[in-house]
Design a protein around this motif. Structure first.
Motif, PDB file in Angstrom:
ATOM      1  N   GLU A 168      46.472  39.499  31.255  1.00 27.28           N
ATOM      2  CA  GLU A 168      45.173  39.304  31.913  1.00 27.28           C
ATOM      3  C   GLU A 168      44.134  38.611  31.052  1.00 27.28           C
ATOM      4  O   GLU A 168      43.148  38.080  31.574  1.00 27.28           O
ATOM      5  CB  GLU A 168      44.638  40.651  32.386  1.00 27.28           C
ATOM      6  N   ASN A 169      44.331  38.593  29.715  1.00 25.12           N
ATOM      7  CA  ASN A 169      43.359  37.943  28.835  1.00 25.12           C
ATOM      8  C   ASN A 169      43.768  36.542  28.405  1.00 25.12           C
ATOM      9  O   ASN A 169      43.074  35.897  27.615  1.00 25.12           O
ATOM     10  CB  ASN A 169      43.124  38.802  27.586  1.00 25.12           C
ATOM     11  N   GLU A 190      44.136  32.781  27.949  1.00 24.42           N
ATOM     12  CA  GLU A 190      43.223  31.660  28.178  1.00 24.42           C
ATOM     13  C   GLU A 190      43.925  30.310  28.120  1.00 24.42           C
ATOM     14  O   GLU A 190      43.472  29.346  28.737  1.00 24.42           O
ATOM     15  CB  GLU A 190      42.087  31.690  27.141  1.00 24.42           C
ATOM     16  N   SER A 213      52.952  35.382  40.162  1.00 24.27           N
ATOM     17  CA  SER A 213      51.968  36.201  39.441  1.00 24.27           C
ATOM     18  C   SER A 213      51.052  35.368  38.555  1.00 24.27           C
ATOM     19  O   SER A 213      50.062  35.882  38.022  1.00 24.27           O
ATOM     20  CB  SER A 213      52.688  37.241  38.568  1.00 24.27           C
ATOM     21  N   GLY A 265      48.897  33.484  39.347  1.00 22.68           N
ATOM     22  CA  GLY A 265      47.551  33.530  39.912  1.00 22.68           C
ATOM     23  C   GLY A 265      46.739  34.707  39.429  1.00 22.68           C
ATOM     24  O   GLY A 265      45.529  34.765  39.663  1.00 22.68           O
ATOM     25  N   ASN A 266      47.390  35.677  38.753  1.00 22.33           N
ATOM     26  CA  ASN A 266      46.671  36.844  38.219  1.00 22.33           C
ATOM     27  C   ASN A 266      46.021  36.561  36.869  1.00 22.33           C
ATOM     28  O   ASN A 266      45.280  37.405  36.354  1.00 22.33           O
ATOM     29  CB  ASN A 266      47.633  38.029  38.080  1.00 22.33           C
ATOM     30  N   SER A 279      43.459  35.522  35.460  1.00 23.25           N
ATOM     31  CA  SER A 279      42.084  35.211  35.883  1.00 23.25           C
ATOM     32  C   SER A 279      41.231  34.582  34.787  1.00 23.25           C
ATOM     33  O   SER A 279      40.175  34.013  35.083  1.00 23.25           O
ATOM     34  CB  SER A 279      41.394  36.480  36.405  1.00 23.25           C
ATOM     35  N   ASN A 280      41.665  34.667  33.521  1.00 21.10           N
ATOM     36  CA  ASN A 280      40.898  34.078  32.421  1.00 21.10           C
ATOM     37  C   ASN A 280      41.489  32.762  31.927  1.00 21.10           C
ATOM     38  O   ASN A 280      41.013  32.200  30.936  1.00 21.10           O
ATOM     39  CB  ASN A 280      40.808  35.067  31.249  1.00 21.10           C
ATOM     40  N   SER A 325      49.197  31.197  44.839  1.00 21.89           N
ATOM     41  CA  SER A 325      48.267  32.025  44.059  1.00 21.89           C
ATOM     42  C   SER A 325      47.444  31.209  43.074  1.00 21.89           C
ATOM     43  O   SER A 325      46.476  31.714  42.496  1.00 21.89           O
ATOM     44  CB  SER A 325      49.051  33.106  43.302  1.00 21.89           C
ATOM     45  N   ASN A 329      43.613  31.181  42.848  1.00 22.86           N
ATOM     46  CA  ASN A 329      42.850  32.282  42.252  1.00 22.86           C
ATOM     47  C   ASN A 329      42.436  32.002  40.812  1.00 22.86           C
ATOM     48  O   ASN A 329      41.723  32.803  40.205  1.00 22.86           O
ATOM     49  CB  ASN A 329      43.669  33.576  42.303  1.00 22.86           C
ATOM     50  N   LEU A 330      42.875  30.874  40.242  1.00 24.92           N
ATOM     51  CA  LEU A 330      42.554  30.559  38.847  1.00 24.92           C
ATOM     52  C   LEU A 330      41.168  29.919  38.781  1.00 24.92           C
ATOM     53  O   LEU A 330      41.016  28.732  38.474  1.00 24.92           O
ATOM     54  CB  LEU A 330      43.621  29.629  38.270  1.00 24.92           C
ATOM     55  N   TYR A 331      40.152  30.710  39.038  1.00 23.35           N
ATOM     56  CA  TYR A 331      38.793  30.200  39.175  1.00 23.35           C
ATOM     57  C   TYR A 331      38.238  29.577  37.897  1.00 23.35           C
ATOM     58  O   TYR A 331      37.393  28.686  37.965  1.00 23.35           O
ATOM     59  CB  TYR A 331      37.852  31.332  39.629  1.00 23.35           C
TER      60      TYR A 331
END
Length: 597
Positions: free
Chosen positions: A173-174, A176, A191, A193-194, A196-197, A214, A217-219
């Motif tokens: 999740e971290n 980059e 996955s 797309g999870n 997020s960072n 997905s 979701n990579l905003y």
């Protein structure tokens, strides 16, 4: 081998015994040892003795790089318990150090450029790890337990043999930065797309035909490289990404790029080259892309003539881009002269490339740019233009008003049909590099010496019989290529250019067999071979000139008599040079090709 230390508390010395490396620590001050060990050696074995040293407990960085080491000692981790950075780059290692899970404080691990076939699951116990680099190995998969590395921010796995990525990848999740380029991936885990960072993603040079839904979701995704894959349609989820500033979709099979990207207003760099686009996306010339800085649409050979008829090219570019667009590459895109209208209004343009590749590299039957003249008025807005590349586009003349480009530093007009240059050409005061190779030039303007900033001059493959006297004023010229012309003697102007470092005079109409014998004291003649070697070593292209045999000269150019002048040079064609390539001689000078055949 070298050693660095923030408090100069220890030194490393190296002893060799039967191809093993023994490193001794010598305490040189009373301060606590706290520093870095770097071992750069040709040895293939490292002794265990050094790793028994208790002083190693204070080492925070250890580097073993560019060695022949295949395996690390079993006690490698025994005393390196406080290690935070471990660099094992470019060795012959086949596995991670034994008990690497003992390095609980490790935050940076680099094992790139080794011979890893598998990655031990022990790496998943390094819970403080922030950077993991396993580039350039032979990994076919990575352990699923990699998802345990919750603090990981950078994961680099390029140049391996990865067929797939574990679904657990999305648990990082971290993360980059993720680089999985140069593998054989056919799909990406949903996955992904999870993450997020995620800020940087490189999946280039794989076998991807699509990307997961997905992706949308990579905003935070800012830099995306999906080049060198086999995508025929732009994935819809990519259109939804809002914050991308650098997008590379080159070397795919895209036929259209019509949808306006949600990130358009934030785009700085867009590379659409080497696709099958039929037309330049219209939305690029609207207010959606006000800040676009670099636009590359080269090598879309199937662009149609409709491009020049689009209404957007009449007024569009005058109202968008403004001063933002700095680099524009439309090479090999079936561009014609009327099409250049869209260049009007590009006030900030610094580099414009509209060249065609040579037939050596591109099938000559493919459509290519045809620009029979340069319409300087379309570039008149581009007052900042520094580089103009127009090689192999069919130019027959250079316009008098080219001097409007007052900032021009690089000009490439090679491989065209120019037989003269206007006198105004000599007023390009800022020109530093000029390529006029492979034209029909019989002479240069008398005042070309006014190009006082000129450093590189490519004049090979023309019909020059002499150089103007002012040529001697090019005091900054260090590269001059006069190969394959009609010179009947060494121009005296060249002998006055003290800055020359690279020069090729071969394949002209004079002989140099008596060069050193007649005038061995002449400094210019004595260093000519060095100048020629310097030039031919700079680019692979020039290497092909070696061993190029000249045909027999006509009597008009037979200068081997006793009365030959001091300025004459002989074409060097001894068999000591490497043989030229056996195939594809189409780009060689015609006289040279005839002799080779």
């Amino acid at each position: 081998m070298s050693c660095s230390n923030t408090v100069d508390a220890f030194m490393l010395s190296e002893e060799r015994e039967q191809d093993s490396l023994n490193v001794k620590l010598n305490v040189s001050s009373s301060n606590p040892i706290n520093g870095v060990i770097k071992i750069l050696s040709n040895s293939s074995v490292i002794s265990e003795d050094v790793f028994y040293k208790k002083e190693l407990k204070n080492i925070y960085e250890f580097t073993l790089k560019d060695t022949e080491v295949h395996q690390l000692p079993k006690n490698f981790t025994t005393n390196l318990i406080n290690l935070t950075i471990l660099n094992l780059e470019n060795n012959k290692l086949v596995e991670l150090p034994p008990n690497i899970s003992c390095l609980a404080n490790l935050v940076h691990l680099n094992v790139s450029c080794n011979n890893f076939h598998t990655l031990s699951e022990d790496v998943s116990h390094l819970l403080k790890l922030i950077v993991l680099n396993v580039n350039h190995n032979t990994l076919s998969d990575i352990p699923k337990t990699i998802c345990n590395l919750k603090n990981l921010k950078v994961l680099e796995m390029s140049e391996n043999n990865l067929h797939y990525l574990p679904e657990s990848l999305g648990d990082l999740e971290n993360l980059e930065k993720l680089d999985v380029s140069k593998n054989i991936l056919e799909c990406l885990p949903n996955s992904i797309g999870n993450l997020s960072n995620l800020f940087i993603l490189n999946v280039s040079q794989n076998k991807l035909t699509d990307i997961p839904e997905s992706f949308k979701n990579l905003y935070l995704l800012n830099c995306l490289n999906i080049s060198h894959n086999i995508m025929e349609v732009l994935p819809e989820c990519l259109i939804e990404l809002p914050n991308i500033s650098s997008l590379n979709v080159s070397h795919n099979k895209l036929q259209a790029f019509d949808e306006v990207l949600k990130c358009a207003e934030k785009l700085l760099t867009l590379d659409l080259s080497y696709n099958d686009l039929k037309i330049i996306p219209k939305w690029l010339f609207t207010d959606h892309c006000m800040f676009l800085r670099d636009l590359i649409i080269s090598h879309n050979h199937h662009m149609t003539e409709d491009c020049s008829k689009q209404e957007i090219f009449d007024t569009g570019a005058k109202y968008v881009f403004k001063k933002s667009l700095k680099y524009l590459n439309t090479s090999n895109c079936n561009v014609t002269t009327p099409y250049l209208k869209f260049l009007e209004g590009l006030q900030g343009l610094e580099v414009l490339d509209m060249s065609n590749d040579l037939n050596k590299f591109v099938n000559s039957k493919l459509p290519k740019n045809m620009l029979w003249e340069i319409q300087v008025n379309t570039l008149n807005w581009s007052v900042l233009l520094k580089e103009l590349w127009l090689s192999n586009v069919g130019l027959v003349s250079v316009p008098e008003d080219l001097t409007r480009l007052t900032s021009l530093e690089v000009l490439d007009l090679s491989y065209n049909e120019l037989n003269w240059l206007p006198d105004s050409f000599c007023r390009l005061k800022t020109l530093k590099k000029c390529k006029l190779s492979k034209n029909e030039l019989a002479y240069l303007p008398e005042e070309c010496g006014q190009l006082e900033e000129l450093q590189e001059f490519n004049l090979d493959g023309n019909k020059l019989c002499s150089l103007p006297g002012s040529f001697a004023n090019l005091t900054k010229l260090y590269f001059c290529d006069l190969y394959d012309n009609l010179l009947d003697a060494v121009p005296v102007e060249l002998q006055k250019l003290l800055s020359l470092q690279s020069l090729d005079l071969e394949y002209n109409h004079f002989s140099t067999s008596d060069l050193l014998e007649k005038r061995p004291e002449n400094e210019f003649f004595s260093k000519y071979e060095t100048l020629k070697t310097n030039l031919r070593q700079q680019r692979e292209f020039y290497h092909q000139r070696y061993n190029c045999q000249r045909p027999e000269e006509s009597l008009d150019y037979n200068n081997t008599s006793e009365d030959a002048t001091d300025n004459e040079l002989e074409d060097v064609s001894s068999g000591s040079f490497a043989e030229p390539p056996a195939k594809d001689l189409s780009w060689w000078p015609s006289r040279c090709v005839q002799s080779l055949r």
